[in-house]
Motif scaffolding. Sequence first.
Motif, PDB file in Angstrom:
ATOM      1  N   LEU A 162       1.965   1.624  -3.601  1.00 14.91           N
ATOM      2  CA  LEU A 162       0.802   1.395  -4.660  1.00 14.91           C
ATOM      3  C   LEU A 162       0.868   2.636  -5.532  1.00 14.91           C
ATOM      4  CD1 LEU A 162      -1.338  -0.355  -5.678  1.00 14.91           C
ATOM      5  CD2 LEU A 162      -2.871   0.839  -4.100  1.00 14.91           C
ATOM      6  N   ARG A 163       0.785   3.923  -4.923  1.00 16.76           N
ATOM      7  CA  ARG A 163       0.842   4.975  -5.974  1.00 16.76           C
ATOM      8  C   ARG A 163       1.804   5.221  -6.902  1.00 16.76           C
ATOM      9  NH1 ARG A 163      -1.104  10.380  -2.976  1.00 16.76           N
ATOM     10  NH2 ARG A 163      -2.841   9.074  -2.657  1.00 16.76           N
ATOM     11  N   ARG A 164       2.722   4.810  -6.317  1.00 12.23           N
ATOM     12  CA  ARG A 164       4.030   4.793  -7.383  1.00 12.23           C
ATOM     13  C   ARG A 164       3.964   3.764  -8.334  1.00 12.23           C
ATOM     14  NH1 ARG A 164      10.499   4.461  -5.423  1.00 12.23           N
ATOM     15  NH2 ARG A 164      11.364   4.368  -7.497  1.00 12.23           N
ATOM     16  N   LEU A 180       0.781  -1.363  -0.018  1.00 12.43           N
ATOM     17  CA  LEU A 180       0.103  -0.026  -0.052  1.00 12.43           C
ATOM     18  C   LEU A 180       0.657   1.162  -0.016  1.00 12.43           C
ATOM     19  CD1 LEU A 180      -2.945  -0.871   2.487  1.00 12.43           C
ATOM     20  CD2 LEU A 180      -2.961  -0.661  -0.352  1.00 12.43           C
ATOM     21  N   VAL A 218       1.367   2.488  -9.747  1.00 14.89           N
ATOM     22  CA  VAL A 218       0.516   2.897 -10.459  1.00 14.89           C
ATOM     23  C   VAL A 218       0.867   3.942 -11.490  1.00 14.89           C
ATOM     24  CG1 VAL A 218      -1.822   4.135 -10.835  1.00 14.89           C
ATOM     25  CG2 VAL A 218      -1.542   2.294  -9.142  1.00 14.89           C
ATOM     26  N   ARG A 219       1.704   4.986 -11.053  1.00 19.06           N
ATOM     27  CA  ARG A 219       2.296   6.137 -11.807  1.00 19.06           C
ATOM     28  C   ARG A 219       3.079   5.453 -12.823  1.00 19.06           C
ATOM     29  NH1 ARG A 219       3.800   9.415  -7.708  1.00 19.06           N
ATOM     30  NH2 ARG A 219       5.735   8.248  -7.647  1.00 19.06           N
ATOM     31  N   GLU A 220       3.996   4.410 -12.352  1.00 15.87           N
ATOM     32  CA  GLU A 220       4.919   3.963 -13.378  1.00 15.87           C
ATOM     33  C   GLU A 220       4.365   3.018 -14.481  1.00 15.87           C
ATOM     34  OE1 GLU A 220       8.221   2.174 -11.293  1.00 15.87           O
ATOM     35  OE2 GLU A 220       8.785   3.637 -10.222  1.00 15.87           O
TER      36      GLU A 220
END
Length: 92
Positions: free
Chosen positions: A84-86, A81, A88-90
């Motif tokens: 996760l944001r990183r 978690l 998704v961005r990649e």
Amino acid sequence: MTDRLFAIGDIHGCARELEVLLAGLPLVFFFAALPIAAAHLGPSQAAWAYFFRRYAPDAGLVAYSLAAHLAFMLANALIGLVFLRRAVRELA
């Protein structure tokens, strides 16, 4: 984290000898990594019961192994978690 695992072990009546854990845990993790069980359950509990049976009753060892497995799964989910944001961005 080790002190939390020892606390879980105390609840289930397991041994606290660090040397015993350091000698047996690599073998337990090896058996847990075998691709012969669903969700890594089965071989690791048998390994816990086999390698540490002289230090605690089998029921306590199985309960401890399940609690430790749950703790590791939750820690992995938390790490996932965090990143996760990183990820998704990649991937986007």
